[in-house]
Design a protein around this motif. Structure first.
Motif, PDB file in Angstrom:
ATOM      1  N   MET A  52       0.832  -1.207   0.000  1.00 19.76           N
ATOM      2  CA  MET A  52       0.000   0.000   0.000  1.00 19.76           C
ATOM      3  C   MET A  52       0.862   1.251   0.000  1.00 19.76           C
ATOM      4  N   PHE A  53       1.954   1.201   0.780  1.00 19.66           N
ATOM      5  CA  PHE A  53       2.859   2.356   0.795  1.00 19.66           C
ATOM      6  C   PHE A  53       3.545   2.540  -0.561  1.00 19.66           C
ATOM      7  N   ALA A  54       3.835   1.423  -1.247  1.00 21.82           N
ATOM      8  CA  ALA A  54       4.469   1.537  -2.571  1.00 21.82           C
ATOM      9  C   ALA A  54       3.555   2.233  -3.559  1.00 21.82           C
ATOM     10  N   ASP A  55       2.252   1.933  -3.482  1.00 22.06           N
ATOM     11  CA  ASP A  55       1.320   2.606  -4.389  1.00 22.06           C
ATOM     12  C   ASP A  55       1.272   4.094  -4.110  1.00 22.06           C
ATOM     13  N   ARG A  56       1.293   4.465  -2.822  1.00 22.39           N
ATOM     14  CA  ARG A  56       1.269   5.886  -2.470  1.00 22.39           C
ATOM     15  C   ARG A  56       2.561   6.547  -2.922  1.00 22.39           C
ATOM     16  N   LEU A  82       6.371   6.971 -15.334  1.00 19.24           N
ATOM     17  CA  LEU A  82       5.496   6.870 -14.168  1.00 19.24           C
ATOM     18  C   LEU A  82       4.409   5.833 -14.393  1.00 19.24           C
ATOM     19  N   SER A  83       3.895   5.737 -15.619  1.00 20.15           N
ATOM     20  CA  SER A  83       2.870   4.727 -15.904  1.00 20.15           C
ATOM     21  C   SER A  83       3.428   3.319 -15.738  1.00 20.15           C
ATOM     22  N   LYS A  84       4.692   3.106 -16.200  1.00 19.41           N
ATOM     23  CA  LYS A  84       5.314   1.780 -16.038  1.00 19.41           C
ATOM     24  C   LYS A  84       5.523   1.448 -14.560  1.00 19.41           C
ATOM     25  N   GLN A  85       5.939   2.447 -13.758  1.00 11.70           N
ATOM     26  CA  GLN A  85       6.148   2.203 -12.334  1.00 11.70           C
ATOM     27  C   GLN A  85       4.833   1.894 -11.639  1.00 11.70           C
ATOM     28  N   GLU A  86       3.755   2.619 -12.013  1.00 11.62           N
ATOM     29  CA  GLU A  86       2.467   2.334 -11.402  1.00 11.62           C
ATOM     30  C   GLU A  86       1.964   0.950 -11.796  1.00 11.62           C
ATOM     31  N   LEU A  87       2.250   0.507 -13.029  1.00 12.83           N
ATOM     32  CA  LEU A  87       1.842  -0.831 -13.444  1.00 12.83           C
ATOM     33  C   LEU A  87       2.597  -1.910 -12.664  1.00 12.83           C
ATOM     34  N   LEU A  88       3.867  -1.639 -12.338  1.00 15.27           N
ATOM     35  CA  LEU A  88       4.658  -2.617 -11.588  1.00 15.27           C
ATOM     36  C   LEU A  88       4.208  -2.703 -10.149  1.00 15.27           C
ATOM     37  N   LEU A  89       3.899  -1.566  -9.529  1.00 10.61           N
ATOM     38  CA  LEU A  89       3.541  -1.512  -8.107  1.00 10.61           C
ATOM     39  C   LEU A  89       2.153  -0.916  -7.966  1.00 10.61           C
ATOM     40  N   SER A  90       1.140  -1.548  -8.520  1.00 12.60           N
ATOM     41  CA  SER A  90      -0.224  -1.038  -8.440  1.00 12.60           C
ATOM     42  C   SER A  90      -0.856  -1.435  -7.123  1.00 12.60           C
ATOM     43  N   ASP A  91      -1.873  -0.682  -6.697  1.00 12.33           N
ATOM     44  CA  ASP A  91      -2.539  -0.910  -5.425  1.00 12.33           C
ATOM     45  C   ASP A  91      -3.620  -1.961  -5.615  1.00 12.33           C
ATOM     46  N   PHE A  92      -3.577  -3.006  -4.769  1.00  9.98           N
ATOM     47  CA  PHE A  92      -4.567  -4.062  -4.868  1.00  9.98           C
ATOM     48  C   PHE A  92      -5.845  -3.707  -4.114  1.00  9.98           C
ATOM     49  N   CYS A  93      -5.828  -2.651  -3.343  1.00 10.22           N
ATOM     50  CA  CYS A  93      -6.999  -2.238  -2.566  1.00 10.22           C
ATOM     51  C   CYS A  93      -7.419  -0.863  -3.060  1.00 10.22           C
ATOM     52  N   GLU A  94      -8.477  -0.778  -3.835  1.00  9.40           N
ATOM     53  CA  GLU A  94      -8.846   0.462  -4.489  1.00  9.40           C
ATOM     54  C   GLU A  94      -9.626   1.397  -3.582  1.00  9.40           C
ATOM     55  N   ASP A  95     -10.284   0.904  -2.559  1.00  9.32           N
ATOM     56  CA  ASP A  95     -11.162   1.737  -1.739  1.00  9.32           C
ATOM     57  C   ASP A  95     -10.549   2.108  -0.415  1.00  9.32           C
ATOM     58  N   LEU A 122       0.150  -6.287   2.035  1.00 13.93           N
ATOM     59  CA  LEU A 122       0.787  -5.603   0.904  1.00 13.93           C
ATOM     60  C   LEU A 122       2.289  -5.433   1.114  1.00 13.93           C
ATOM     61  N   VAL A 123       2.718  -5.287   2.377  1.00 14.44           N
ATOM     62  CA  VAL A 123       4.153  -5.131   2.668  1.00 14.44           C
ATOM     63  C   VAL A 123       4.919  -6.357   2.191  1.00 14.44           C
ATOM     64  N   SER A 124       4.347  -7.524   2.444  1.00 16.07           N
ATOM     65  CA  SER A 124       5.023  -8.742   1.982  1.00 16.07           C
ATOM     66  C   SER A 124       5.066  -8.806   0.461  1.00 16.07           C
ATOM     67  N   VAL A 125       4.026  -8.317  -0.197  1.00 12.53           N
ATOM     68  CA  VAL A 125       4.010  -8.281  -1.666  1.00 12.53           C
ATOM     69  C   VAL A 125       5.099  -7.363  -2.185  1.00 12.53           C
ATOM     70  N   PHE A 126       5.317  -6.218  -1.525  1.00 20.54           N
ATOM     71  CA  PHE A 126       6.354  -5.279  -1.953  1.00 20.54           C
ATOM     72  C   PHE A 126       7.745  -5.903  -1.826  1.00 20.54           C
ATOM     73  N   THR A 127       7.956  -6.660  -0.732  1.00 21.18           N
ATOM     74  CA  THR A 127       9.251  -7.347  -0.554  1.00 21.18           C
ATOM     75  C   THR A 127       9.483  -8.351  -1.693  1.00 21.18           C
ATOM     76  N   THR A 128       8.424  -9.081  -2.044  1.00 24.23           N
ATOM     77  CA  THR A 128       8.535 -10.040  -3.154  1.00 24.23           C
ATOM     78  C   THR A 128       8.877  -9.336  -4.465  1.00 24.23           C
ATOM     79  N   ALA A 129       8.270  -8.158  -4.678  1.00 20.38           N
ATOM     80  CA  ALA A 129       8.557  -7.391  -5.902  1.00 20.38           C
ATOM     81  C   ALA A 129      10.009  -6.942  -5.935  1.00 20.38           C
ATOM     82  N   ALA A 130      10.559  -6.509  -4.765  1.00 19.86           N
ATOM     83  CA  ALA A 130      11.962  -6.093  -4.725  1.00 19.86           C
ATOM     84  C   ALA A 130      12.887  -7.271  -5.050  1.00 19.86           C
TER      85      ALA A 130
END
Length: 645
Positions: free
Chosen positions: A1-5, A207-220, A588-596
């Motif tokens: 979630m922090f990555a999306d922000r 910026l569009s490519k970065q948002e596609l890589l680290l998009s937010d899975f929780c929209e609301d 989401l934090v664990s997802v960000f670690t996996t992405a790194a």
């Protein structure tokens, strides 16, 4: 979630202040929070998390509240009249430098070519384009930002500056300059605006490519910047910095550091992760710069260009060699003629010497009287006059020979032009080359001055015979086609007679159609009677429908009650869904670690691929070097043979 922000914060800053905006205070390692106002979907903390490289065209910052017109000790005007910027900012780019303009033109040509620009592109067009071509390029680049954009057909001179102003272009592009974009004094400013727009497009893509890589899975999820804590921090920061600004200060480093610390504490920022990402960003930036430099100085491309040049030189050398051989043959012929003439001259000289010796012997053995001396002198003068007249006649003969050679060259040139016209006409008629459609295996090409003077007459007679045969064939074909035309005319007359017969048949068919229409009227009357019967039946069906409608209304009331019960159950399910969303946000934090981790693996794969590409390139360069060495040896051999000739 922090990555999306984090990534959406980058987009917020890219849209709120362009990277080429000149600034008043030079400070590239910090960011003032007064440049943006927090909105619902544009978090402002993303800019703090990643260090932005300084712009190549802007090295000074301007204050958000306008330029300073007073000293540090002078009081400030509290009306904030400079808000929004009324001062015209001077463009620091060297737009009037020819090398800089040529570099911008090259970058513009590469961008338009890579993105598939539909119009025609050339270096001459981009040197001074027309207003229509400039508007097409601007519309194509702007569509990279907004694919739904359509340029209006009227008042484009006002629309382009308005669009640039809406995009916060920091410099002024007047409407008058749009009437003559290709002029030397207006094209650099228009080119600078296009380059600024291309930079914005590239930033938007990244910026569009970065948002596609680290998009937010929780929209609301709720936005933290909408909370009271963020607003309180921001308002306190604004109050402190503005009070110092009014006292004459321009640097707010302490307040920026304090705000940065509070925001990191509010957002739970992982500084170690940010530092590692910044280190990777710097490493990748250096790698990209190194690869760009290598691509600019591509040795393989230079070697290929050298190879092409050497091949062209080799073709020129071969043509020069053939010309040299023909010239050598002509010189040999002239040398043989001069040798024969020299032999005759030598024999004549020997005879003259022998005669002179005899005359000398006679002169020594006999005594001359004064009359003989006078006679000899008179003969001598006559001989001198004869020599002078012969010399003059020789010069006239040489001049006549020169004029004849010039006339021969003109005649030869005229003959070559006529031969060229003949070849052009023969190609149109498909008579040459030998494999042409109408050549029939014959050679209709005229080769002048190849096989001696007698070959021209022979070739002329041969071509006349072939052309006469071709003309006879064409006349036979023409007669055949005329006969075919006559047969077609006869068949056309026969078809016309058939048409007359068919028209008679058509009249009979129309009579039959009239009878069928009368029968149709009788049938229609019967159908009207049947419709009356059907109307009575429909009335009874309508009564039955009303009865069914009453029963349906009763069932509808029962369905409404069931719907209310289902809505209550839906609210319960919605509460459970919200709890599950909170659980996803925590994961989401664990997802960000996996992405790194995935990013590091991708970098290793790219390094391996880069090493393999370097090995392949080195091998190719060695092969090209060997080919170039062979070509050079071949060139040396040709040069040595030419020197020998």
């Amino acid at each position: 979630m922090f990555a999306d922000r984090l990534m959406s914060g980058r987009k917020s800053r890219a849209g709120s202040r362009p990277s080429e905006m000149p600034m008043r205070v030079q400070d590239s390692n910090r960011m003032s929070m007064v440049y943006t106002t927090p909105q619902s979907k544009q978090p402002s903390f993303g800019k703090l998390s990643m260090s932005k490289p300084p712009s190549g065209t802007s090295e000074r910052r301007t204050s958000f509240f306008g330029p300073r017109t007073s000293g540090a000790s002078m009081p400030r005007n509290s009306s904030m009249s400079g808000f929004g910027g009324t001062e015209k900012i001077k463009d620091s780019r060297p737009l009037h430098d020819k090398s800089f303009v040529q570099q911008c033109i090259r970058l513009l040509h590469e961008f338009l070519t890579e993105q598939g620009y539909p119009g025609t592109l050339s270096a001459k067009t981009l040197q001074s384009p027309s207003t229509k071509e400039f508007v097409k390029m601007f519309e194509f680049i702007y569509r990279q930002l907004d694919p739904t954009f359509e340029m209006p057909n009227s008042k484009v001179e006002e629309e382009v500056p308005a669009l640039l102003k809406a995009l916060r272009y920091p410099f002024v592009l007047s409407k008058c300059s749009m009437y003559s974009v290709g002029a030397p004094h207006t094209w650099p400013q228009a080119l600078g605006a296009l380059m600024w727009l291309i930079d914005n497009v590239k930033i938007n893509w990244s910026l569009s490519k970065q948002e596609l890589l680290l998009s937010d899975f929780c929209e609301d999820t709720a936005n933290i910047e909408e909370g009271a804590e963020y607003n309180k921090l921001f308002l306190d920061y604004m109050a402190e910095t503005y009070s110092k600004f009014m006292r004459g200060e321009d640097v707010f480093e302490d307040e920026d550091e304090a705000l940065l610390t509070k925001l990191k504490r509010l957002y739970n920022v992982d500084e170690a992760l940010l530092e590692s990402m910044e280190e990777k960003h710097r490493f990748l930036s250096k790698e990209v710069e190194r690869l760009e430099k290598e691509s600019e100085a591509d040795r393989l491309m230079t070697k290929r260009m050298e190879k092409v040049k050497l091949q062209a030189d080799l073709k020129k050398l071969q043509s020069y060699r053939s010309n040299l051989e023909s010239f050598t043959a002509n010189l040999e012929n002239k040398f043989s003629e001069l040798t024969d003439e020299l032999e005759t001259t030598v024999s004549h000289l020997e005879s003259l010497k022998h005669e002179g010796n005899q005359l000398q012997h006679l002169l020594q053995n006999q005594k001359f009287t004064p009359a003989d001396v006078e006679r000899i002198n008179r003969e001598k003068r006559e001989l001198q006059q004869t020599i002078a007249s012969l010399g003059k006649s020789l010069e006239d003969a040489e001049q006549h020979r020169w004029n004849e050679e010039i006339a021969l060259a003109k005649v030869k040139e005229t003959v070559e032009l006529k031969v060229a016209e003949y070849h052009k006409l023969a190609r149109k008629l498909k008579l040459i080359p030998l494999s042409a459609e109408n050549a029939c295996g014959h050679d209709f090409e005229i080769r002048s001055f190849e096989c001696g003077p007698g070959s021209g007459v022979q070739q002329k007679t041969q071509l006349k015979m072939l052309l006469r045969k071709l003309i006879s064939d064409v006349e036979e074909e023409n007669s055949r086609l005329s006969n075919l035309k006559l047969s077609l005319e006869e068949s056309c007359e026969q078809v016309n007679s058939n048409i007359v017969d068919k028209s008679n048949d058509l009249k009979q068919i129309r009579e039959q159609i009239r009878k069928l229409d009368e029968r149709l009227d009788a049938d229609m009357q019967e159908l009207a009677q049947e419709e009356q019967d059907w109307a009575a039946e429909m009335e009874s069906v309508e009564n039955h429908r009303k009865l069914l409608e009453k029963k349906v209304n009763y069932g509808y009331d029962e369905a409404v009650q069931q719907l209310k019960a289902a809505q209550q159950q839906y609210h319960l399910v919605l509460q459970e869904t919200n709890e599950e969303r909170r659980t996803v946000a925590n994961n989401l934090v664990s997802v960000f670690t996996t992405a790194a981790t995935h990013l590091s693996i991708t970098e290793k794969c790219l390094e391996d691929l880069h090493s393999r590409v370097q090995r392949i390139c080195s091998k190719t360069i060695e092969e090209e070097k060997a080919d170039v060495q062979k070509l050079r040896e071949l060139l040396k051999n040709f040069l040595s043979e030419a020197n020998c000739l």
